[in-house]
Design a protein around this motif. Structure first.
Motif, PDB file in Angstrom:
ATOM      1  N   UNK A  51       0.709  -1.393   0.006  1.00 38.84           N
ATOM      2  CA  UNK A  51      -0.083   0.101   0.112  1.00 38.84           C
ATOM      3  C   UNK A  51       0.966   1.186  -0.067  1.00 38.84           C
ATOM      4  N   UNK A  52       2.090   0.930   0.691  1.00 39.51           N
ATOM      5  CA  UNK A  52       2.918   2.446   0.585  1.00 39.51           C
ATOM      6  C   UNK A  52       4.231   2.199   0.041  1.00 39.51           C
ATOM      7  N   UNK A  53       4.295   0.910  -0.576  1.00 44.58           N
ATOM      8  CA  UNK A  53       5.480   0.486  -1.539  1.00 44.58           C
ATOM      9  C   UNK A  53       6.816   0.725  -0.484  1.00 44.58           C
ATOM     10  N   UNK A  54       6.938   0.236   0.675  1.00 36.27           N
ATOM     11  CA  UNK A  54       7.966   0.501   1.725  1.00 36.27           C
ATOM     12  C   UNK A  54       8.116  -1.006   2.345  1.00 36.27           C
ATOM     13  N   UNK A  79       5.387  11.608   7.531  1.00 36.33           N
ATOM     14  CA  UNK A  79       3.987  12.225   7.421  1.00 36.33           C
ATOM     15  C   UNK A  79       3.248  11.932   6.451  1.00 36.33           C
ATOM     16  N   UNK A  80       3.764  11.709   5.302  1.00 37.59           N
ATOM     17  CA  UNK A  80       2.944  11.482   3.966  1.00 37.59           C
ATOM     18  C   UNK A  80       2.355  10.174   4.113  1.00 37.59           C
ATOM     19  N   UNK A  81       2.861   9.375   4.992  1.00 37.67           N
ATOM     20  CA  UNK A  81       2.230   8.017   5.150  1.00 37.67           C
ATOM     21  C   UNK A  81       0.816   8.086   6.214  1.00 37.67           C
ATOM     22  N   UNK A  82       0.725   9.247   6.774  1.00 32.54           N
ATOM     23  CA  UNK A  82      -0.182   9.206   8.296  1.00 32.54           C
ATOM     24  C   UNK A  82      -1.500   8.607   7.828  1.00 32.54           C
ATOM     25  N   UNK A  83      -1.986   8.425   6.769  1.00 31.38           N
ATOM     26  CA  UNK A  83      -3.421   7.661   6.763  1.00 31.38           C
ATOM     27  C   UNK A  83      -2.946   6.295   6.611  1.00 31.38           C
ATOM     28  N   UNK A  84      -1.802   5.882   6.602  1.00 31.32           N
ATOM     29  CA  UNK A  84      -1.669   4.435   6.371  1.00 31.32           C
ATOM     30  C   UNK A  84      -1.788   3.587   7.795  1.00 31.32           C
ATOM     31  N   UNK A  85      -2.625   2.557   7.625  1.00 31.74           N
ATOM     32  CA  UNK A  85      -2.841   1.707   9.045  1.00 31.74           C
ATOM     33  C   UNK A  85      -2.456   0.512   8.816  1.00 31.74           C
ATOM     34  N   UNK A  86      -1.402  -0.142   9.480  1.00 35.03           N
ATOM     35  CA  UNK A  86      -0.737  -1.315   9.178  1.00 35.03           C
ATOM     36  C   UNK A  86      -1.696  -2.439   9.708  1.00 35.03           C
ATOM     37  N   UNK A  87      -2.675  -2.311  10.729  1.00 39.63           N
ATOM     38  CA  UNK A  87      -3.651  -3.296  11.081  1.00 39.63           C
ATOM     39  C   UNK A  87      -4.781  -3.745   9.883  1.00 39.63           C
ATOM     40  N   UNK A 171     -10.815  -0.605  13.819  1.00 36.51           N
ATOM     41  CA  UNK A 171     -10.956   0.749  13.062  1.00 36.51           C
ATOM     42  C   UNK A 171      -9.596   1.559  13.866  1.00 36.51           C
ATOM     43  N   UNK A 172      -9.178   1.015  14.937  1.00 37.17           N
ATOM     44  CA  UNK A 172      -8.327   1.914  15.713  1.00 37.17           C
ATOM     45  C   UNK A 172      -6.772   1.627  15.202  1.00 37.17           C
ATOM     46  N   UNK A 173      -5.951   2.501  15.426  1.00 35.87           N
ATOM     47  CA  UNK A 173      -4.673   2.439  15.011  1.00 35.87           C
ATOM     48  C   UNK A 173      -3.544   1.565  15.634  1.00 35.87           C
ATOM     49  N   UNK A 174      -3.966   1.345  16.986  1.00 31.00           N
ATOM     50  CA  UNK A 174      -2.928   0.638  17.917  1.00 31.00           C
ATOM     51  C   UNK A 174      -1.582   1.014  17.720  1.00 31.00           C
ATOM     52  N   UNK A 175      -0.824   0.136  18.361  1.00 31.33           N
ATOM     53  CA  UNK A 175       0.638   0.456  18.659  1.00 31.33           C
ATOM     54  C   UNK A 175       1.414  -0.961  18.101  1.00 31.33           C
ATOM     55  N   UNK A 176       2.704  -0.815  18.048  1.00 32.54           N
ATOM     56  CA  UNK A 176       3.656  -1.876  17.965  1.00 32.54           C
ATOM     57  C   UNK A 176       3.629  -2.748  19.062  1.00 32.54           C
TER      58      UNK A 176
END
Length: 176
Positions: A51-54, A79-87, A171-176
């Protein structure tokens, strides 16, 4: 004849030692994988994030992103990936040393995974090997079972109670 038999026995014992040592060198890094990683992998070097090519470097716990024509390691995403959600995104396991060196091949191979929903992630798994991720409300019980031949076998039975933090609606972003 005795020399032939002795030579065969020595050769078999050397083979058995090599086989046994190969079984001992098993790598497991379940504890260092992020809770948003997909289940089913005992060892992971990197996740490719289409999704973010990383990439995410699991042992270093850092993202690897392309900036100013070079791949750089970062503790957090730019910051350009602020909308990315790994979950909620798809992750591809890549067990290579420096996958970004073959980035074009990897990107072309997994471009169809971009935008796919996430797989089952470690945080939401009920598998015993991920018990530590279920938080303080996980109820773990050890059960001893005897087989017919008298050998003891140990099994772990896990009951997980949801606490809202780990088993919500995703829907939550969560943490590592």
């Amino acid at each position: 004849m005795k020399k032939l038999f002795l030579s065969a026995a020595i050769a078999l014992s050397i083979f058995a030692v090599k086989t046994a040592s190969a079984q001992v060198s098993l790598n497991i890094n379940i504890g260092s994988q992020p809770v948003w990683g997909p289940v089913g992998y005992d060892y992971v070097n990197y996740y490719y994030l289409p999704d973010i090519d990383a990439y995410y470097d699991v042992p270093a716990r850092q993202y690897v992103v392309y900036e100013n024509n070079v791949w750089v390691h970062r503790a957090a995403l730019p910051s350009r990936y602020s909308s990315y959600n790994p979950y909620r995104s798809y992750k591809v396991v890549v067990n290579e040393r420096t996958p970004w060196r073959q980035h074009t091949v990897i990107r072309n191979k997994y471009v169809s995974y971009k935008g796919r929903p996430s797989q089952v992630i470690i945080r939401d798994s009920r598998d015993v090997k991920y018990t530590k991720y279920h938080g303080p409300k996980a109820n773990v019980t050890r059960v001893k079972v005897h087989s017919n031949n008298g050998n003891k076998k140990s099994f772990t039975k896990v009951k997980v109670k949801g606490n809202g933090k780990h088993h919500g609606n995703g829907k939550g972003r969560g943490r590592d």
